[in-house]
Each structure stands twice: as structure tokens, then as C-alpha cells.
Design a protein around this motif. Structure first.
Motif: not given
Length: 292
Positions: A136, A138, A180, A184, A191, A193, A196-198
Motif C-alpha cells: 500500500l 499511500i 486501508l 487489505a 485491491f 495488487g 497499489c497507490y491508495p
């Protein structure tokens, strides 16, 4: 059983909030902590198993992973994430454990920040080990950064000084970052994967941040842009009196801010996309300051 690292960390409080959420969902939780403290005692009182160990020493990680189905891996913004990831990967390899990694947008092999480059390499190591990894990264700054980095100057001088420039920055609350991680672990189908870029919940300039703080404190607060060198010196000085900030973080955050000032945020905020991942409406900065 889910293993959580960083449960006693202070930056954003994401680890502790994640543990609370997992317990609320009825999951068995084990935390890896370097020492016993008031925080680990609070976790134990909440039904969490506390195992003493250090991410810099594989010998303590192996028993912590015994019987674990999933693990949450995070590391402070400080030197040491690469050997920590290597030790964790060596201990987890062959166990079948699924790993969720709390990362950051600057995790990239070409980022100006050494910590960003180190974080990227740490994630590569975990994947090279053949682990089932969801990263993740962020793509937003934490709300909690504002009081950590600027609380002292706001209180004493009524000013926020940094080198982010006049543009808008994507923001997320630390609790929503923890949500998040919880999602996950509990709802991986949400997600795409392995990386990923929340996105953040909102975009605010530091001028707007200053206005919101002025309303909250009932006194004038202004934003003053400074050079990266000046802000780094101020953060290094702050690291001697404030526990959250360290000298290594000072270098990282000024590199990130200077890049944002020059190129803008790499990814826009999207509250609806974030809500779809965490299952509830994310907190705004204005709501956050009402709570502190």
C-alpha cells in the motif's frame, strides 16, 4: 492469527488503530515489539498477544510468525528498512504467510529521498523472497504530520514553515491509512495488487491548512514558505525536543516537499475511491482538528 509490526509506533498511530480494528472484527492478533512498555501492556489488556523481537534480528521474527496466516509489515521513516525487510523475508519464506506492507508514495528507485529509495528496495526484497505481498503506497501526507511537524511553531509563533510551496497537497488521516491496512488484510479483493497507490481524501494547500488551524485555535496562523535547507535545519532542531520527528525523517520530508513544490502532487486525492476501499467516509482535516 495476524501478526502486526509497528503497533506501538507514534507516527499517525496507524499500527495501534489497526490492532483495534482487527480485534473489533474478532481476529486473533499478535504484535512484535522490541520492549515491553505501557503501550504493550494496553495491547495485552485488550487480548493481544505480545511477542518481543526486533525486525533487525531474524531470530525474534521466526517465533513471532509461528501459526500466523497474515502479517502487516511497516517500518518508521528512518534508516534500517532494508535489513528489516531482509530479516522478515528470511523468516517468512516458506511459511505461506500473506504480507500487507504499509508503504509511501515516494517508494521509487529514482526518488530524491534516500528513504524513498530504501523503501522501494525493501519491498523488492519481500517480493524476491516469493512472499504473497500487497503493498500500500499511500499517495498522500498524513494529517498527523501537521501537529508533529508544525505544532510547536503554530503554538509559539502562529506560523507554519515548510518547503511544500503554495500548491495543494493530497492528505489522509492516519486512522484511514490504518483502515486501508485492515481492509487489505480482511478484504483483499478490494485491491488490485501486488502494488497499489491508495489516494488521499482531500487536497489542501498549506495556506488552507493554516486557515483551518486559525479557526481551531482562535488566533492568526499563517503559512511561510522557506527553502528546503532552512526547513531541514528546523526539523533537525525539532528532533531534539519532539519524539515523533527524527533527523532522518527531516531529510526525507524536505526532499518530498521540495519535489512536490517543483512538480506538484504525483496523484490527486479521491475521497470516493478511498471510501470504496475502507468502507466508510474518510476523515477531513477540518474534522481531524476538531478531535485533537
Amino acid at each position: 492469527m495476524i501478526l502486526v509490526t509497528g503497533a506501538t509506533g507514534r507516527h499517525g498511530g496507524t499500527g495501534a488503530h489497526l490492532v483495534r480494528r482487527l480485534r473489533e472484527e474478532g481476529r486473533d492478533v499478535r504484535v512484535l515489539a522490541r520492549t515491553r512498555s505501557e503501550r504493550t501492556e494496553e495491547l495485552a489488556a485488550a487480548g493481544v498477544e505480545v511477542v518481543l523481537g526486533d525486525l533487525q534480528d531474524r531470530r525474534g521474527i521466526v517465533p513471532a510468525l509461528d501459526g500466523v496466516d497474515q502479517a502487516y509489515f511497516t517500518y518508521p521513516i528512518d534508516a534500517g528498512v532494508i535489513p528489516a525487510a531482509a530479516n522478515f523475508a528470511a523468516a517468512a519464506r516458506g511459511t505461506g504467510v500473506r504480507v500487507v506492507v504499509m508503504s509511501m508514495g515516494p517508494a521509487h528507485p529514482a526518488h530524491p529521498s534516500r528513504r524513498g529509495r530504501d523503501q522501494w528496495l525493501a519491498e523488492e526484497i519481500l517480493q524476491w523472497a516469493g512472499l504473497d505481498v500487497l503493498v500500500l503506497r499511500i499517495a498522500a501526507a498524513f494529517h498527523e504530520n501537521v501537529p508533529a511537524l508544525h505544532g510547536r511553531s503554530v503554538e509559539q509563533e502562529g506560523v507554519i514553515r515548510n518547503c511544500f510551496g503554495d500548491g495543494k497537497v493530497a492528505w489522509i488521516n492516519g486512522r484511514d491509512a490504518a483502515e486501508l491496512a485492515a481492509a487489505a488484510l480482511l478484504h483483499p479483493e478490494r485491491f488490485a495488487g501486488p502494488i497499489c497507490y491508495p489516494q488521499g481524501a482531500e487536497e489542501l494547500s498549506h495556506h488552507e491548512i493554516a486557515r483551518i488551524l486559525a479557526e481551531r485555535h482562535g488566533k492568526p496562523v499563517r503559512f511561510e514558505p522557506v527553502t528546503p535547507e532552512q526547513w531541514r535545519r528546523e526539523l533537525v532542531e525539532l528532533s531534539t525536543v519532539e519524539g515523533v520527528v527524527n533527523a532522518d525523517m527531516a531529510g526525507h520530508i524536505t526532499e518530498v516537499a521540495a519535489r512536490v513544490a517543483q512538480h506538484g502532487s504525483t496523484m490527486a486525492a479521491d475521497a470516493q475511491a478511498l471510501q470504496a476501499l475502507i468502507g466508510r467516509e474518510p476523515l477531513t482535516f477540518r474534522e481531524y482538528v476538531r478531535l485533537i
